[in-house]
Design an enzyme around this catalytic site. Structure first.
Site, short mmCIF file in Angstrom:
data_model
loop_
_atom_site.label_atom_id
_atom_site.label_comp_id
_atom_site.label_asym_id
_atom_site.label_seq_id
_atom_site.Cartn_x
_atom_site.Cartn_y
_atom_site.Cartn_z
CD GLU A 64 -3.35 12.14 -31.90
OE1 GLU A 64 -2.67 10.96 -32.43
OE2 GLU A 64 -2.53 13.19 -31.80
CG ASP A 86 4.59 13.37 -10.09
OD1 ASP A 86 4.34 13.14 -9.02
OD2 ASP A 86 5.58 14.42 -10.15
#
Ligand code: NOJ
Length: 539
Positions: free
Chosen positions: A262, A202
């Protein structure tokens, strides 16, 4: 096993607004269990994944875009176990799951803000953007809230103002504070470890503000307003130089990308509202070390014309390099495209050609719930308006409820969204009932069937998924471009108008692609497209 790491490049993401998708527990508000029940339908469209608008704990003053606990599900939507069940079902159907992360601001009910506002010395005193009043008691600068009024609200305990780009109940976090950045990355890690495939971010360019709190300049007289907000909103009268898109954000986005890396195969799509949105989209998604994708309001607020679309695509092409856009015609913040672009026109033919164009663009795509049905914007009477933004700018701007009304599943009471006799949180639009899923499901000529065919066409052709895009000249009234990857080249031509159009094909073509349901006539180099038709040719 197929390498699925880059599923998002050219992927189609179906946006679900949980309040309005499906109500499983009969309280008039959609929920996670309802979404899980309908995932088979979503998968049957042929999309790659879903983006869920916020379902986190929230007082719901901005319908979930005001989070008070980032790591839990609001009881209105269910439990964390319901979310895990949703995730498992989606994955079993081959659907990726992206969730909304609203990290720029919190709800004023979030414990961080409760602590921060208590006094000027607590451990979280600087986690939000606090500033002293001017000597005359007025706010520290001229920044405005998008939802109306100043971007500053006075708090009597600290005798200071706090910043909020949106509602007063959505205080902005201070991203200059390293603990804030870390806390939000830790919240995101929580969901990655749970198995989500990515985030919609957002207001991704609002994270940082100018630390000196300099005033924004006004839009110079005679110059265009460039921000994707309603004209009636004074927020568009400023150039947003100091309250958003600050340079410090780039480093944070790199930190965020390192976290995403990751978890291979995960992705991000950022929401960008800016004076130069396409440039910002290019900046944020180029280089492979910040966002994966971003979307702007260029097509979400767009006037409809081939010339405008050409201009947007051309502008983006010039800036793009290896940047990766995500295009959308509709979402939970704007008037539905079937109304915005096709009002008073053929309600079935128009949405189909708009989707054909959308699914042929270079980039990823967000498809908003109900767009596959060609839903028009709902009329919500003033007394049923829920959106605070709509209340402030009424009657010039009626807010965002018209695109947020419940999804019509059947041509029945409340569209089958909730149990009979229960009043849904927003009224179901009766004009949408004949367009319900059940009514379109088995009709080959429906927008829904066309959506499935078009998505199948896209995924069958690597050029349409991942190819470069080159605009070609097919005359003023038509839109044409070539998509190309490896040894596949496809010419795409669209007639978005209600009249038949003719053009000379700019390049030699071999056969036309079929199976999509559109028609054209070709006589040598001359292509004739009836109203609202599209054609794809192999080169
Ligand atoms: C953008 C969201 O899409 C919108 O719905 C929300 O109101 C604002 N950000 C504030 O979070």
């Amino acid at each position: 096993m197929q390498d699925n790491t880059f599923w998002w490049r050219g992927g189609v993401i179906y946006q679900i607004y949980p309040r309005s998708f499906m109500d499983a527990n009969g309280d008039g508000i959609g929920d996670l269990a309802g979404i899980t029940d309908k995932l088979d339908y979503v998968a049957s469209l042929g999309v790659d994944g879903i983006w869920l608008s916020p379902f986190f704990t929230s007082p719901m003053l901005d319908f979930g875009y005001d989070v008070s606990d980032y790591r839990d599900v609001d009881p209105m939507f269910g439990t964390l176990d319901d979310f895990k069940a949703l995730l498992e079902k989606a994955h079993s159907l081959g659907l990726k799951v992206m969730i909304d992360q609203v990290i720029s601001h919190t709800s004023d009910q979030h414990p961080w803000f409760q602590e921060s506002r208590a006094d000027r010395t607590n451990p979280k005193a600087d986690w939000y953007v606090w500033a002293d009043p001017k000597p005359d008691g007025t706010p520290p600068n001229n920044w405005l809230s998008i939802f109306g009024g100043a971007a500053w609200t006075f708090d009597s305990r600290r005798r200071q103002y706090y910043l909020h780009n949106f509602l007063t109940s959505q205080p902005d976090l201070n991203f200059h504070h390293p603990e804030v950045r870390q806390a939000q990355l830790d919240n995101m890690r929580f969901w990655l470890e749970l198995g989500v495939d990515g985030f919609r971010l957002d207001t991704v360019n609002f994270y940082f503000h100018d630390a000196e709190l300099r005033d924004n300049p006004p839009v110079p007289a005679g110059e265009a307003k460039t921000l994707g907000a309603p004209d009636a909103n004074p927020y568009t009268w400023q150039r947003h130089v100091y309250d958003l898109s600050r340079p410090e954000n780039l480093d944070f986005l790199k930190q965020l990308r390192a976290l995403m890396d990751e978890f291979p195969g995960t992705t991000t799509v950022g929401e960008i509202g800016d004076d130069n949105p396409l440039a910002r989209m290019a900046e944020y998604t180029a280089g492979g070390d910040k966002l994966h994708m971003a979307y702007t309001f260029d097509l979400l607020n767009a006037p409809r014309s081939a010339a405008y679309l050409r201009e947007v695509l051309e502008r983006f092409q010039r800036l793009a390099g290896d940047a990766w856009p995500c295009w959308a015609l509709s979402n939970h913040d704007v008037v539905r495209s079937a109304t915005r672009w096709g009002a008073d026109e053929d309600p079935v033919a128009y949405p189909k050609v708009a989707l054909a164009m959308l699914f042929s663009l270079r980039g990823s795509v967000c498809l908003y719930q109900g767009e596959e049905l060609g839903l028009m914007e709902a009329e919500v009477p003033f007394e049923r308006i829920q959106d605070p933004y709509g209340k402030v700018l009424w009657p010039e701007f009626k807010g965002r409820d018209g695109c947020r009304t419940p999804m019509p599943w059947e041509n029945a009471e409340h569209g089958g969204f909730t149990a009979a006799g229960v009043e849904p949180w927003l009224p179901v639009e009766t004009r949408q009932l004949p367009l319900a899923v059940a009514a379109q499901q088995d009709a080959p000529a429906s927008v829904l069937s066309a959506t499935r065919r078009l998505l199948a066409l896209r995924s069958a052709h690597p050029a349409l998924v991942e190819g470069d895009l080159q605009l070609v000249d097919v005359g003023e009234e038509l839109l044409g471009f070539v998509r190309e990857t490896g040894d596949e080249r496809i010419l795409c031509v669209f007639n978005l108008t209600g009249e038949a159009r003719e053009t000379r094909l700019p390049i030699p073509v071999s056969e036309a692609l079929d199976g999509h349901g559109f028609t054209h006539e070709r006589d040598g180099e001359i292509l004739r497209l009836p109203p609202y038709q599209a054609a794809w040719f192999v080169l």
